[in-house]
Design a protein around this motif. Structure first.
Motif, PDB file in Angstrom:
ATOM      1  N   LEU A 274       0.838  -1.188   0.000  1.00  0.00           N
ATOM      2  CA  LEU A 274       0.000   0.000   0.000  1.00  0.00           C
ATOM      3  C   LEU A 274       0.877   1.243   0.000  1.00  0.00           C
ATOM      4  O   LEU A 274       1.937   1.274   0.627  1.00  0.00           O
ATOM      5  N   SER A 275       0.404   2.272  -0.681  1.00  0.00           N
ATOM      6  CA  SER A 275       1.062   3.570  -0.642  1.00  0.00           C
ATOM      7  C   SER A 275       0.337   4.436   0.384  1.00  0.00           C
ATOM      8  O   SER A 275      -0.889   4.593   0.327  1.00  0.00           O
ATOM      9  N   ALA A 276       1.092   4.998   1.315  1.00  0.00           N
ATOM     10  CA  ALA A 276       0.479   5.843   2.342  1.00  0.00           C
ATOM     11  C   ALA A 276      -0.235   7.028   1.705  1.00  0.00           C
ATOM     12  O   ALA A 276      -1.315   7.436   2.155  1.00  0.00           O
ATOM     13  N   GLU A 277       0.331   7.559   0.648  1.00  0.00           N
ATOM     14  CA  GLU A 277      -0.289   8.704  -0.029  1.00  0.00           C
ATOM     15  C   GLU A 277      -1.632   8.325  -0.636  1.00  0.00           C
ATOM     16  O   GLU A 277      -2.610   9.070  -0.538  1.00  0.00           O
ATOM     17  N   THR A 278      -1.698   7.134  -1.243  1.00  0.00           N
ATOM     18  CA  THR A 278      -2.951   6.681  -1.855  1.00  0.00           C
ATOM     19  C   THR A 278      -4.024   6.449  -0.810  1.00  0.00           C
ATOM     20  O   THR A 278      -5.189   6.836  -0.985  1.00  0.00           O
ATOM     21  N   VAL A 279      -3.657   5.807   0.295  1.00  0.00           N
ATOM     22  CA  VAL A 279      -4.631   5.550   1.351  1.00  0.00           C
ATOM     23  C   VAL A 279      -5.098   6.857   1.980  1.00  0.00           C
ATOM     24  O   VAL A 279      -6.296   7.063   2.219  1.00  0.00           O
TER      25      VAL A 279
ATOM     26  N   ALA B  97     -14.578   5.770   9.369  1.00  0.00           N
ATOM     27  CA  ALA B  97     -14.627   5.182  10.714  1.00  0.00           C
ATOM     28  C   ALA B  97     -13.362   4.390  11.008  1.00  0.00           C
ATOM     29  O   ALA B  97     -12.830   4.455  12.119  1.00  0.00           O
ATOM     30  N   ALA B  98     -12.897   3.611  10.034  1.00  0.00           N
ATOM     31  CA  ALA B  98     -11.759   2.728  10.277  1.00  0.00           C
ATOM     32  C   ALA B  98     -10.995   2.482   8.985  1.00  0.00           C
ATOM     33  O   ALA B  98     -11.570   2.494   7.891  1.00  0.00           O
ATOM     34  N   VAL B  99      -9.694   2.243   9.139  1.00  0.00           N
ATOM     35  CA  VAL B  99      -8.819   1.856   8.031  1.00  0.00           C
ATOM     36  C   VAL B  99      -8.224   0.498   8.375  1.00  0.00           C
ATOM     37  O   VAL B  99      -7.645   0.324   9.453  1.00  0.00           O
ATOM     38  N   LEU B 100      -8.392  -0.476   7.472  1.00  0.00           N
ATOM     39  CA  LEU B 100      -7.885  -1.830   7.704  1.00  0.00           C
ATOM     40  C   LEU B 100      -6.627  -2.069   6.883  1.00  0.00           C
ATOM     41  O   LEU B 100      -6.631  -1.940   5.657  1.00  0.00           O
ATOM     42  N   ILE B 101      -5.545  -2.416   7.583  1.00  0.00           N
ATOM     43  CA  ILE B 101      -4.268  -2.749   6.942  1.00  0.00           C
ATOM     44  C   ILE B 101      -3.947  -4.201   7.268  1.00  0.00           C
ATOM     45  O   ILE B 101      -3.983  -4.596   8.434  1.00  0.00           O
ATOM     46  N   GLU B 102      -3.634  -5.004   6.260  1.00  0.00           N
ATOM     47  CA  GLU B 102      -3.233  -6.384   6.487  1.00  0.00           C
ATOM     48  C   GLU B 102      -1.740  -6.525   6.184  1.00  0.00           C
ATOM     49  O   GLU B 102      -1.281  -6.165   5.100  1.00  0.00           O
TER      50      GLU B 102
ATOM     51  N   ALA C 177      -1.268   4.700   9.381  1.00  0.00           N
ATOM     52  CA  ALA C 177      -1.930   4.843  10.682  1.00  0.00           C
ATOM     53  C   ALA C 177      -1.979   6.300  11.115  1.00  0.00           C
ATOM     54  O   ALA C 177      -2.996   6.776  11.657  1.00  0.00           O
ATOM     55  N   ALA C 178      -0.898   7.033  10.886  1.00  0.00           N
ATOM     56  CA  ALA C 178      -0.860   8.444  11.266  1.00  0.00           C
ATOM     57  C   ALA C 178      -1.902   9.249  10.489  1.00  0.00           C
ATOM     58  O   ALA C 178      -2.587  10.118  11.054  1.00  0.00           O
ATOM     59  N   ALA C 179      -2.055   8.938   9.198  1.00  0.00           N
ATOM     60  CA  ALA C 179      -3.047   9.649   8.382  1.00  0.00           C
ATOM     61  C   ALA C 179      -4.461   9.342   8.851  1.00  0.00           C
ATOM     62  O   ALA C 179      -5.332  10.229   8.884  1.00  0.00           O
ATOM     63  N   ALA C 180      -4.703   8.083   9.215  1.00  0.00           N
ATOM     64  CA  ALA C 180      -6.028   7.706   9.717  1.00  0.00           C
ATOM     65  C   ALA C 180      -6.335   8.411  11.030  1.00  0.00           C
ATOM     66  O   ALA C 180      -7.432   8.964  11.225  1.00  0.00           O
TER      67      ALA C 180
END
Length: 465
Positions: free
Chosen positions: A204-209, A218-223, A239-242
């Protein structure tokens, strides 16, 4: 089931409340005319217009045993040296002690009783949650849900309740069945925003997420590791962006990986979930699964757990403590329809098994296992990448246990078929689960594989190509 449901005219010998008059009283009490009214929310095209086309009943237990033996004989054993299958069900080693202890009568028959009759069960579950909490760097761990799919879906629902918002951001780099579970288990009103990994890195790209996260999230799911076995190296930034937008961060992981990888709690996860199949449970014709959910000891999170929690509490005897339910009043077992979610059968026996496994392994054992698997994964990636015609996508990314393989001319299905003829389960055809990935073969390596096993796989792959 579909079409009109015919109520039996005589009681069934094994079903309670099957007397026709009693069934009708129940329908009258809840204010419906017939059984069909209970299924009106199910689209008609999903219902069966007629009964199931079942074969005649077997006439004896002996015939049943013979029938089951015939079915089981069709199985092709996944021998450790020749099986590189993964995709959610893994061939990690199961110590003999795990089966010895989970087969004890006080555990094997301890379904949902109380401490008065299930001696030792609650302590065993408490020990499991304590060991898991240490591994996860979390404080509170639930007893297992049905599986890791259920745990991920419930973790997202916890995020919805905590924030009162109506959107979630979910990575598509997870098993197709897990994503389907999430989409069907979340309320219809919730928007599920999907984000793909970068094809070049598998991450995943942090910028894209971050571009998808808003005040409605409400929530961001990272696997991590994700379905391609790639470790999400930008998880901390995601996580910081969320958190900057007030969203809850949910991390899905395999606990057995945490002997090598950093615990998600350390890079910002609020809720950690996953499956305990790798912790001494075994494959069992597709896996004995149990899902875990973990959080910090923060009341707002603890009271959003749907499942039971076990802890310590003073007893009526001065200075004595006992093992007990924690905040039991949260659950649907106590509040029925007013509970956070409906909760029923749990995989508690697998929790006891995983607790035994973790106690046997200890911190050093888990660290050694994680490091060995990481080394064998890198060795297998490098060896296969050297074969003419083969390539390993995401070669520059960190993988743990799994990675994808491609061939210039052969599809993943063709590679699997040719390797099965040579006695190898070479991996999982991702094209069977994801559109456009017919060329991707997912290879899994565990501590049961030696360097010689990988060399044998590489040699056979070179010959079939």
């Amino acid at each position: 089931m579909k079409g009109p449901v015919t109520m039996p005219s005589t009681p069934h010998p094994y079903l309670p409340n099957s007397v026709p008059e009693v069934r009708q009283q129940m329908l009258d009490t809840i204010g419906v005319q017939g059984i069909d009214d209970l299924y009106e929310t199910i689209p008609a095209d999903l219902r069966m217009p007629e009964g199931l086309d079942l074969p005649a009943a077997l006439s004896s237990e002996a015939h049943l045993v013979s029938h089951m033996r015939g079915l089981l004989a069709k199985n092709t054993p996944a021998l450790p040296a020749r099986s590189f299958l993964g995709y959610g069900c893994y061939q990690h080693f199961v110590p003999a002690t795990c089966g010895e202890i989970n087969g004890r009568a006080e555990f094997l028959t301890a379904y949902a009783g109380e401490s008065t009759e299930d001696h030792g069960k609650w302590q065993a579950l408490f020990e499991y949650t304590s060991l898991m909490a240490e591994l996860l760097d979390m404080d509170v761990v639930s007893i297992p849900t049905y599986d890791g799919y259920q745990a991920a879906a419930t973790a997202l629902r916890m995020g919805l309740r905590l924030t009162g918002r109506g959107e979630v951001v979910v990575s598509t780099a997870m098993e197709a069945g897990k994503l389907a579970k999430i989409r069907t288990y979340l309320p219809d009103s919730v928007t599920v925003r999907l984000v793909d990994v970068d094809e070049a890195t598998g991450r995943l790209s942090a910028e894209t997420v971050a571009a998808l996260v808003s005040d409605d999230t409400a929530a961001v799911l990272i696997e991590s590791p994700n379905v391609f076995g790639v470790v999400e190296s930008e998880a901390r930034e995601i996580a910081a962006a969320a958190h900057a937008n007030g969203a809850v961060v949910v991390a899905a992981t395999d606990p057995v990986a945490l002997g090598f990888l950093e615990a998600p709690a350390n890079w910002g996860a609020d809720i950690v979930c996953g499956d305990i199949q790798s912790l001494g449970v075994g494959m069992h014709f597709g896996g004995g699964h149990g899902g875990f959910i973990a959080t910090h000891d923060e009341p707002e999170f603890v009271f959003e757990f749907a499942s039971r929690l076990f802890g310590l509490s003073p007893t009526s005897e001065s200075g004595e403590i006992g093992f007990t339910d924690v905040a039991y009043e949260r659950t649907s077992l106590a509040r029925r329809e007013e509970g956070n979610e409906w909760v029923g059968t749990a995989a508690s026996l697998w929790a006891i098994t995983a607790g035994v496994y973790l106690s046997l392994m200890g911190p050093e054992g888990m660290r050694g296992l994680g490091t060995y698997v990481a080394g064998m994964t890198r060795y297998a990636k490098d060896r296969i990448a050297e074969l003419p015609g083969f390539s390993v996508p995401h070669a520059g990314s960190a993988n743990w246990r799994e990675f994808t393989v491609r061939h210039d001319a052969l599809s993943a299905a063709e590679i699997r078929e040719r390797m099965e003829e040579r006695g190898f389960h070479a991996g999982v055809d991702l094209g069977a689960f994801f559109a456009g990935r017919e060329g991707d073969l997912l290879v899994a390596v565990t501590e049961q594989h030696t360097q010689a096993d990988i060399d044998a796989l590489v040699r056979e792959l070179g010959e079939i190509a």
